[in-house]
Design an enzyme around this catalytic site. Structure first.
Site, PDB file in Angstrom:
ATOM      1  N   LEU A  91      14.829  15.004 152.671  1.00 33.36           N
ATOM      2  CA  LEU A  91      15.106  16.227 153.359  1.00 33.36           C
ATOM      3  C   LEU A  91      14.360  17.132 152.708  1.00 33.36           C
ATOM      4  CD1 LEU A  91      16.163  17.724 155.826  1.00 33.36           C
ATOM      5  CD2 LEU A  91      17.996  18.464 154.288  1.00 33.36           C
ATOM      6  N   SER A 111      11.206  31.508 126.776  1.00 33.67           N
ATOM      7  CA  SER A 111      10.251  30.396 127.167  1.00 33.67           C
ATOM      8  C   SER A 111       8.889  31.368 127.375  1.00 33.67           C
ATOM      9  CB  SER A 111      10.706  29.806 128.181  1.00 33.67           C
ATOM     10  OG  SER A 111      11.124  30.688 129.404  1.00 33.67           O
ATOM     11  N   CYS A 149      16.913  20.874 144.108  1.00 33.97           N
ATOM     12  CA  CYS A 149      18.098  20.124 143.799  1.00 33.97           C
ATOM     13  C   CYS A 149      18.170  20.273 142.139  1.00 33.97           C
ATOM     14  CB  CYS A 149      17.642  18.654 144.155  1.00 33.97           C
ATOM     15  SG  CYS A 149      17.807  18.503 145.905  1.00 33.97           S
ATOM     16  N   ASP A 197      21.999  30.916 123.977  1.00 29.42           N
ATOM     17  CA  ASP A 197      21.806  31.197 125.503  1.00 29.42           C
ATOM     18  C   ASP A 197      23.250  30.792 126.000  1.00 29.42           C
ATOM     19  OD1 ASP A 197      19.162  32.196 125.467  1.00 29.42           O
ATOM     20  OD2 ASP A 197      18.182  30.374 125.846  1.00 29.42           O
ATOM     21  N   GLU A 237      29.433  31.932 135.332  1.00 31.41           N
ATOM     22  CA  GLU A 237      29.654  30.723 136.258  1.00 31.41           C
ATOM     23  C   GLU A 237      30.930  30.014 136.319  1.00 31.41           C
ATOM     24  OE1 GLU A 237      26.585  28.116 136.660  1.00 31.41           O
ATOM     25  OE2 GLU A 237      25.168  29.439 136.903  1.00 31.41           O
ATOM     26  N   CYS A 251      21.839  35.631 132.340  1.00 25.50           N
ATOM     27  CA  CYS A 251      20.895  36.075 133.211  1.00 25.50           C
ATOM     28  C   CYS A 251      21.456  36.336 134.610  1.00 25.50           C
ATOM     29  CB  CYS A 251      19.780  35.056 133.569  1.00 25.50           C
ATOM     30  SG  CYS A 251      19.889  33.465 132.907  1.00 25.50           S
ATOM     31  N   HIS A 308      11.396  37.272 137.696  1.00 23.21           N
ATOM     32  CA  HIS A 308      11.563  36.643 138.860  1.00 23.21           C
ATOM     33  C   HIS A 308      10.466  37.069 139.977  1.00 23.21           C
ATOM     34  CE1 HIS A 308      15.438  36.691 137.090  1.00 23.21           C
ATOM     35  NE2 HIS A 308      15.349  35.485 137.224  1.00 23.21           N
ATOM     36  N   CYS A 328      14.517  37.674 131.652  1.00 21.27           N
ATOM     37  CA  CYS A 328      14.598  36.211 131.403  1.00 21.27           C
ATOM     38  C   CYS A 328      13.551  35.472 130.786  1.00 21.27           C
ATOM     39  CB  CYS A 328      15.357  35.695 132.980  1.00 21.27           C
ATOM     40  SG  CYS A 328      15.993  34.101 132.308  1.00 21.27           S
TER      41      CYS A 328
HETATM   42  N1  GLN Z   1      15.731  30.743 126.561  1.00 21.19           N
HETATM   43  C1  GLN Z   1      15.772  30.255 127.693  1.00 21.19           C
HETATM   44  C2  GLN Z   1      14.375  30.770 128.531  1.00 21.19           C
HETATM   45  O1  GLN Z   1      13.822  31.912 127.911  1.00 21.19           O
HETATM   46  C3  GLN Z   1      16.460  31.144 128.572  1.00 21.19           C
HETATM   47  C4  GLN Z   1      16.867  30.616 130.056  1.00 21.19           C
HETATM   48  C5  GLN Z   1      17.894  31.244 130.966  1.00 21.19           C
HETATM   49  O2  GLN Z   1      18.403  32.255 130.682  1.00 21.19           O
HETATM   50  N2  GLN Z   1      18.212  30.680 132.094  1.00 21.19           N
HETATM   51  O3  GLN Z   1      13.965  30.233 129.270  1.00 21.19           O
HETATM   52 ZN    ZN Z   2      17.860  34.226 131.593  1.00 16.31          ZN
END
Ligand code: GLN
Ligand code: ZN
Length: 758
Positions: free
Chosen positions: A18, A433, A516, A599, A605, A643, A694, A726
């Site tokens: 899908l 990252s 996914c 992290d 969640e 995040c 984002h 992030c």
């Molecule tokens: N250290 C991770 C990054 O910078 C943190 C990712 C996240 O917060 N989901 O990608």
């Molecule tokens: Zn993050």
């Protein structure tokens, strides 16, 4: 014969058919007929699986081209008005614009479906929404299944849950005021089903498991008094928690059955059995729809036997919730270790388990060989040397609360760290990252396929690290990161190096739309055979005099984003993870790394559905974090990162994690953060994200400066850090450098201000 069924099946397809059809359609490479054809093929295949397993019904209406809640909005004719679509003539293209936005309108809001990792599109209602129009796709699917001669049980999301999850842009909007009109609409839907000869309809009301105010409970009565009397039998389905306290109210309604989640809430069985009138069916959700382990079928059958004796054919057997939350089939796993595979059941295998429980109740002897197989699988799991690690068991048993505390309180540590690190005020940093360029991804894929030698791969990664360090130095960032080029995923990267973790080839679970995830499976005691990140961190630190942060994933996130073993308490597995990562933290410190970031993006969640259960979870989750971080010297600075922006309601718990520095997402809701800080003074250092990673938009220096100035009003500037919200792995280098350059300049400008004020 005992009736067996499921609440829903994964729609994405064993090989994510899908997803690929959707994405081809979005790219304009496939037309609507192709996508609809692919969808019909999947539906037919999934119904056939249910029929072949011998279930009494097939679930119809669990399919969605993107999301089941959006599907409900389309069926009900309740589309966000801002798009200007005619709900009776909605096209598939428009449906996807609702889900993904278009040039004129942002997408509908997306949020997590209860405590799962599935995201639904939030209905957007207005006080004059009237639920007319709507598309016929649902009825077409019902017809499709009827035409195949299948025993159809349509599935709808119920009116109370739909309203409870809906939002409005109107001030003072009262969603319950829409209930009468909405119920009218559901009545018409049920009447259409009746005209098709449908006998049972399943109406999902997971909202009944939340902590509801009286007017919401009353809404169930209002709705089902109308829906239960249309000549189609109504099965009201609850899941994810207990609904026992409402058993009397619900069973007094003119409905014909109730489904309960006996995996999450086994204790509710008695309450429902006692309340159940002898006209009503009880659907027992005994096979876990949220996890991947083979069930203890014998124990389940045993526990249900008295209920079966009392209810007879009014006892139905099902999975606890929709199977949407587990992968499709084990048959697609060719590389998975055979022993581990024998312990698992994905959606397709769970159909057989459900059926077996039914047979075990009707004719115990006929089920015996299947029960014996299940026993054998569980026995092998109990005794397997892959599961039990004496060393780990000894360590977890010896873990003490004292290990979960730093030596000195924050204020004293902070002085030591300032001396050791010599950072300017408002220090700048990033979250971990840097851009995962196509070249990096190709190198990693080639290495995984065995086409690139280990040494060559190491060289490639080192080159990327050096590039990241040099670029950060050129930008004049104060605390550096190595950039995470070697990591594909922040859980998988560690899971692959730990014992006790298994990975599937095709264990995909829909997260939202075409996206996914493939959660790893924790099957055994978690053990770290050797350091995981120390060489990388050491190399990065060797390139620069500035501090480079060690970068780890915390225990709560490792747990939350995996399928966790069910043969020991979750807390036990968490402790094993915490101790393994703790060792890594200490090894990093020993190697000369002065700052370690752990992290925990999934911290929030894990919150239970019911607020009254929150304190216990939060205390535990914060303790697991401290267990991970607590071993270092006071001079070593511990960072954490989360995040999401709504954390004002859990600020005390976040403070109790006692990280020296926390970086968080705030750029999309700066005001909310500031509100929170008015009420609760976060005691340690904090880096509210100053721009949204984002979005591809490069933030201006002025915008960042304004945000920082505002943050300075609620957070003492000497405790403030400057960072994006992030990691930057989804961005490219030019925009990353432009954005970070503006960020550093903004920080420098503000430093002058702060110095002038002091
Ligand atoms: N250290 C991770 C990054 O910078 C943190 C990712 C996240 O917060 N989901 O990608
Ligand atoms: Zn993050």
């Amino acid at each position: 014969m005992t009736c067996t069924h499921i609440l829903g099946f994964p729609r994405i397809g064993a090989h994510r058919e899908l997803k690929f059809a959707q994405e081809a359609f979005w790219r304009g490479e496939a037309d609507e007929a192709y996508l609809r054809g692919a969808a019909a093929t999947l539906r037919a295949r999934h119904w056939e699986a249910q029929r072949a397993a011998g279930l009494a019904f097939v679930a119809v209406g669990d399919f969605a081209y993107y999301d089941q809640m959006l599907g409900m909005s389309a069926l009900l004719g309740a589309l966000p008005r801002r798009f200007g679509f005619d709900s009776a003539k909605l096209t598939l293209t428009q449906y996807y614009e609702l889900a993904r936005g278009n040039a004129a309108q942002p997408a509908m809001e997306m949020t997590k479906w209860f405590d799962t990792n599935y995201h639904y599109l939030v209905p957007e209602l207005a006080s004059d929404t009237c639920f007319d129009g709507g598309v016929d796709w649902f009825f077409e699917e019902v017809d499709e299944a009827l035409a195949l001669g299948l025993p159809v049980k349509p599935v709808l999301i119920g009116p109370v849950t739909y309203l409870r999850l809906a939002k409005s842009h109107e001030a003072g909007f009262d969603s319950l005021a829409l209930l009468p009109r909405l119920v009218e609409r559901y009545v018409r839907i049920i009447d259409v089903l009746k005209a098709r000869g449908v006998q049972w309809v399943q109406i999902d009301e997971p909202a009944l498991c939340l902590e509801l105010e009286e007017q919401w409970l009353q809404a169930f009565s209002t709705a089902y008094q109308a829906l239960g009397v249309r000549g189609v039998n109504v099965l009201l389905a609850t899941y994810f928690e207990t609904a026992a306290e409402h058993a009397a109210r619900i069973t007094a309604l003119p409905i014909h059955g109730v489904h309960i989640d006996l995996v999450r809430a086994p204790d509710q069985l008695n309450a429902w059995c006692e309340a159940l009138p002898d006209t009503m069916v009880l659907s027992a959700g005994v096979i876990d729809g949220r996890n991947v382990w083979r069930a203890d079928l014998r124990a389940i059958a045993q526990a249900l036997r008295p209920v079966h004796a009392a209810l007879g054919e009014r006892l139905w057997i099902a999975a606890s919730c929709s199977l949407l939350h587990v992968p499709v089939s084990l048959s697609a796993e060719r590389k998975l270790d055979g022993e581990i595979k024998s312990w698992l059941a994905f959606a397709t295998e769970k159909l057989d388990e459900i059926r077996t429980v039914g047979v075990a109740l009707d004719e115990p002897l006929a089920a015996e060989s299947l029960l014996a197989q299940a026993d054998a699988a569980r026995a092998s799991r109990r005794t397997s040397s892959a599961v039990v690690n004496a060393l780990v068991q000894k360590r977890t048993a010896a873990a003490t609360d004292a290990m979960a505390a730093r030596q000195r309180p924050f204020a004293q540590r902070n002085r030591l760290q300032r001396e050791a690190l010599q950072l300017p005020p408002l220090p700048t940093t990033t979250i971990g990252s840097f851009p995962q360029t196509p070249a990096i991804r190709h190198a990693r894929a080639a290495y995984k396929r065995g086409e690139m030698k280990a040494l060559d791969y190491l060289e490639r990664m080192r080159a990327e690290i050096e590039l990241a360090i040099r670029r950060q130095e050129a930008l004049d960032i104060d605390v550096l990161v190595h950039g995470e080029a070697e990591r594909n995923d922040m859980v998988e990267y560690f899971g692959e190096q730990l014992w006790g973790y298994a990975f599937t080839e095709n264990g995909w679970v829909q997260s939202y739309g075409s996206r996914c995830v493939k959660p790893p499976i924790i099957y055994g005691d978690v053990y770290r055979p050797e350091p995981m990140t120390v060489e990388t961190a050491k190399y990065a630190q060797s390139l620069t005099r500035r501090p480079v942060k060690g970068m780890l994933t915390g225990p709560v996130t490792m747990l939350q984003w995996s399928f966790v073993r069910d043969d020991q308490p979750r807390a036990e597995t968490a402790l094993q993870l915490a101790l393994a990562i703790r060792d890594e933290v200490l090894d990093l410190e020993k190697a000369g790394i002065r700052i370690v970031q752990i992290d925990e993006p999934a911290f929030r969640e894990g919150l239970p559905l019911r607020r009254s259960d929150w304190p216990e979870y939060l205390e535990w989750a914060a303790r697991m974090f401290r267990m991970t971080a607590g071993g270092v010297a006071d001079e070593t600075q511990i960072h954490t990162h989360m995040c999401y922006s709504e954390f004002n309601d859990i600020l005390p718990a976040i403070a109790s994690m006692d990280a020296d520095v926390i970086t968080i997402e705030t750029s999309r809701s700066a005001m909310e953060l500031l509100d929170g800080f008015g009420a609760f003074a976060y005691p340690n250092e904090i880096g509210p994200g100053v721009y949204d990673i984002h979005s591809p938009r490069v933030p201006t220096m002025e915008a960042i400066e304004r945000l920082l100035a505002r943050a300075c009003e609620v957070i003492p500037p000497e405790r403030l850090w400057v960072n994006p919200d992030c990691g930057l792995k989804t961005r490219d280098w030019p925009e990353t450098e432009a954005a970070l350059s503006n960020m550093v300049r903004a920080a420098k400008r503000l430093r002058e201000h702060v110095a002038a004020l002091a």
